[in-house]
Motif scaffolding. Structure first.
Motif, mmCIF file in Angstrom:
data_model
loop_
_atom_site.group_PDB
_atom_site.id
_atom_site.type_symbol
_atom_site.label_atom_id
_atom_site.label_comp_id
_atom_site.label_asym_id
_atom_site.label_seq_id
_atom_site.Cartn_x
_atom_site.Cartn_y
_atom_site.Cartn_z
ATOM 1 N N ASN A 253 5.612 39.455 5.148
ATOM 2 C CA ASN A 253 6.077 40.886 4.387
ATOM 3 C C ASN A 253 6.278 42.108 5.109
ATOM 4 N N ASN A 254 6.407 42.052 6.552
ATOM 5 C CA ASN A 254 6.342 43.061 7.766
ATOM 6 C C ASN A 254 7.852 43.363 8.145
ATOM 7 N N LYS B 3 10.816 51.075 16.446
ATOM 8 C CA LYS B 3 11.028 51.722 17.670
ATOM 9 C C LYS B 3 9.525 51.317 18.567
ATOM 10 N N ALA B 4 9.182 50.186 18.426
ATOM 11 C CA ALA B 4 7.902 49.896 19.557
ATOM 12 C C ALA B 4 8.442 48.949 20.487
ATOM 13 N N HIS B 5 7.622 49.078 21.754
ATOM 14 C CA HIS B 5 7.640 48.035 22.664
ATOM 15 C C HIS B 5 7.801 46.671 22.227
ATOM 16 N N MET B 6 6.373 46.539 21.362
ATOM 17 C CA MET B 6 6.204 45.312 20.622
ATOM 18 C C MET B 6 5.672 45.616 19.279
ATOM 19 N N GLY B 7 6.303 44.763 18.297
ATOM 20 C CA GLY B 7 5.909 45.340 16.850
ATOM 21 C C GLY B 7 4.590 44.698 16.721
ATOM 22 N N ILE B 8 4.290 43.524 16.337
ATOM 23 C CA ILE B 8 3.104 42.575 16.031
ATOM 24 C C ILE B 8 2.792 41.590 17.222
ATOM 25 N N LEU B 9 1.516 41.531 17.590
ATOM 26 C CA LEU B 9 1.036 40.516 18.322
ATOM 27 C C LEU B 9 -0.135 40.149 17.747
ATOM 28 N N VAL B 10 -0.114 38.635 17.128
ATOM 29 C CA VAL B 10 -1.417 37.978 16.606
ATOM 30 C C VAL B 10 -1.784 36.979 17.718
ATOM 31 N N GLY B 11 -3.126 37.232 18.346
ATOM 32 C CA GLY B 11 -3.337 36.353 19.278
ATOM 33 C C GLY B 11 -4.807 36.365 19.514
ATOM 34 N N ILE B 12 -5.365 35.270 20.386
ATOM 35 C CA ILE B 12 -6.758 35.305 20.829
ATOM 36 C C ILE B 12 -6.834 34.885 22.209
ATOM 37 N N GLY B 13 -7.966 35.234 22.752
ATOM 38 C CA GLY B 13 -8.163 34.938 24.218
ATOM 39 C C GLY B 13 -9.334 35.863 24.696
ATOM 40 N N ILE C 67 0.552 46.651 16.617
ATOM 41 C CA ILE C 67 -0.475 45.969 15.961
ATOM 42 C C ILE C 67 -0.687 44.859 16.842
ATOM 43 N N GLN C 68 -1.970 44.809 17.402
ATOM 44 C CA GLN C 68 -2.386 43.522 18.180
ATOM 45 C C GLN C 68 -4.141 43.187 17.446
ATOM 46 N N THR C 69 -4.129 41.870 17.581
ATOM 47 C CA THR C 69 -5.381 41.311 17.468
ATOM 48 C C THR C 69 -5.664 40.416 18.644
ATOM 49 N N TRP C 70 -6.856 40.393 18.967
ATOM 50 C CA TRP C 70 -7.288 39.607 20.068
ATOM 51 C C TRP C 70 -9.065 39.452 20.209
ATOM 52 N N GLY D 190 9.808 41.630 18.694
ATOM 53 C CA GLY D 190 9.508 41.921 17.164
ATOM 54 C C GLY D 190 7.996 41.425 16.989
ATOM 55 N N ILE D 191 8.232 40.111 16.418
ATOM 56 C CA ILE D 191 6.652 39.390 16.120
ATOM 57 C C ILE D 191 6.401 38.247 17.174
ATOM 58 N N TYR D 192 5.138 38.475 17.789
ATOM 59 C CA TYR D 192 4.955 37.467 18.727
ATOM 60 C C TYR D 192 3.604 37.012 18.473
ATOM 61 N N ALA D 193 3.143 35.754 18.938
ATOM 62 C CA ALA D 193 2.083 35.205 18.813
ATOM 63 C C ALA D 193 1.573 34.817 20.646
ATOM 64 N N GLU D 194 0.276 34.807 20.655
ATOM 65 C CA GLU D 194 -0.244 34.333 22.026
ATOM 66 C C GLU D 194 -1.340 33.853 21.980
#
Length: 476
Positions: free
Chosen positions: A342-343, A318-328, A300-303, A351-355
């Motif tokens: 709740n994830n 089994k993901a390379h990255m689970g969740i990325l919430v970010g802007i750019g 799941i990615q937001t951008w 796992g869970i990443y912000a950017e």
């Protein structure tokens, strides 16, 4: 219980396990009873009517209802299906694999054949019922539906498969001054991977946004190569006047599996790439109750113009990255706000990443609460303008836990939780918490973390999840 029947041996299943209907529509359910010679069931329903043969008629009022089949031999054994009933404001139209593109497509007995033709006959408020079967796309039948406000649904969730066969840059595309589409209950596979442009399974770019995609399965998209041109299985990305419009979307109760399988990269190959906000007075975007596994890139990615997005109760394994919430990049909103709660993210690299970047900064009021991480190389991270920071100290965080989520059987794709799971009853209950889990079970006042509430003993007998996956799974 009838004489001679052993309770432990009796089992009931129901098909389909979930469905979407309009008011007063009908759908046939089937119950299967095993473990006894008495295979009769008693049907009941919380809204609408159901005949003694399992024929359901939706009520006049919209809502979420349950059809239940109870074994006559053992009344302690039953199975249920969840039905979402929407109000009907337009016409019912029908599309079938053996149809013909002529007329208005309003006769179930003589459906039309292609999505694009039906769209040309549709108007806002219409519901298009896509009949069971496999819809094999060609380069001339890639789906383009730009009529605003149409609901496209496979009434029996999972019964209609859309196979791009590698022919379509976009298997399903919406664009222009459009939006308010609903897409319910399909199987998607067969995306193109050899184009010089990024290909997508479902790309929704109508400038008005307000998209809802639910109860569908996206599987076997892309490849393990970081250089393939596959963008995402699903991308709600409202676009108009040469920029992202930041309108809303809702993505829930979907399965994504084998997306860029075997990959290990962070660009393209996404399961869900969401560019949704709450511009135009829209409700906040929501991403919830999705199951994602075997993802070679980001689940799941937001951008871009993403903002005020609530990411709740998703299970990712089994993901390379689970969740990325970010802007750019183009359309980015400075101090964009996110709520990730709740994830479950397990057995992944990140796992869970912000950017954030490009001169934009995430709001420090973004929340990351009541998530469970397990066996990830890096559970939490925040990349701020190129610097790597500790996510848990940069935003509002509380009650995040680590531990084996205790899936029923991840090797066979059964991600219901056992009752002893550390995720059981550890979620936060907010106005954005889903009231039902992915299998149609009501969540309690103290919801569990992940897409499923625990409902099984340690005997590992995943009845409800099996029911859901039977309704959604196709042969690979």
């Amino acid at each position: 219980m009838l004489s001679g029947v052993t309770s432990a041996a009796v089992s009931v299943s129901i098909s389909p396990g979930s469905a979407s209907l309009v008011t007063k529509a009908r759908l046939q359910f089937k119950a299967t009873v095993t473990g006894t010679t008495g295979t009769a069931v008693i049907w009941s329903v919380t809204g609408g009517t159901v005949s003694s043969l399992g024929l359901y008629t939706a009520p006049a009022a919209a809502g979420t209802y349950t059809v239940k089949a109870t074994s006559l031999a053992d009344s302690s054994k039953s199975a249920s299906a969840t039905i979402t009933v929407d109000s009907m404001t337009g016409a019912n139209r029908y599309l079938g694999t053996n149809g013909m593109d002529s007329g208005s497509c309003t006769n179930l007995a003589s459906p039309c054949r292609t999505f694009n033709y039906v769209d040309s006959r549709s108007a806002s408020g219409d519901v298009v019922h896509v009949l069971p079967g496999t819809y094999n796309l060609t380069s001339s039948t890639c789906i383009v539906t730009n009529t605003r406000g149409v609901t496209w649904q496979s009434d029996a969730h999972g019964a209609a498969t859309i196979n791009g066969g590698g022919h379509c840059l976009y298997m399903w595309h919406n664009s222009g001054n459009s939006g308010y589409l609903k897409i319910f209950g399909f199987q998607f596979t067969g995306v193109q991977v050899s184009s010089s442009l990024n290909s997508f399974g479902v790309l929704l770019e109508g400038s008005q946004g307000n998209f809802e995609v639910a109860y569908s399965t996206f599987h076997d998209f892309g490849s393990s190569s970081a250089t393939n041109s596959f963008g995402a299985a699903l991308s709600p990305a409202p676009w108009g006047n040469s920029n992202y419009t930041g309108r809303t979307c809702s993505v829930h109760d979907n399965i994504f599996r084998n997306i860029a399988p075997g990959g290990s990269f962070l660009y393209n190959g996404y399961s869900l790439y969401a560019i949704c906000g709450n511009n135009g007075g829209d409700a906040d975007p929501r991403i919830y109750n999705n199951l994602i596994y075997n993802e070679g890139s980001i689940a799941i990615q937001t951008w871009h113009a993403a903002d005020h997005t609530h990411v709740y109760n998703n299970t990712i394994d089994k993901a390379h990255m689970g969740i990325l919430v970010g802007i750019g990049d183009q359309g980015a909103v400075d101090h964009a706000l996110f709520d990730v709660s709740n994830n479950i993210v397990s057995n992944s690299y990140y796992g869970i990443y912000a950017e954030d970047g490009s001169g934009y900064t995430l709001s420090p009021n973004s929340t990351f609460n009541n998530n469970l991480t397990f066996n990830n190389t890096i559970d939490w991270a925040y990349q701020h303008s190129g610097s790597h920071l500790n996510l848990l100290t940069c935003f509002r965080t509380a009650n995040n836990i680590s531990g084996d989520p205790q899936y029923v059987d991840r090797d066979t794709g059964q991600y219901a939780l056992l009752r002893r799971s550390p995720a059981a009853g550890k979620g936060v209950n907010s106005s954005y918490s889903p009231v039902m889990d992915m299998a149609g079970n009501a969540r309690s006042e103290q919801p569990s973390i992940g897409a499923f509430e625990p409902e099984h003993s340690d005997a590992r007998e995943p009845k409800k999840l099996v029911k859901v996956q039977k309704a959604l799974k196709v042969e690979d």
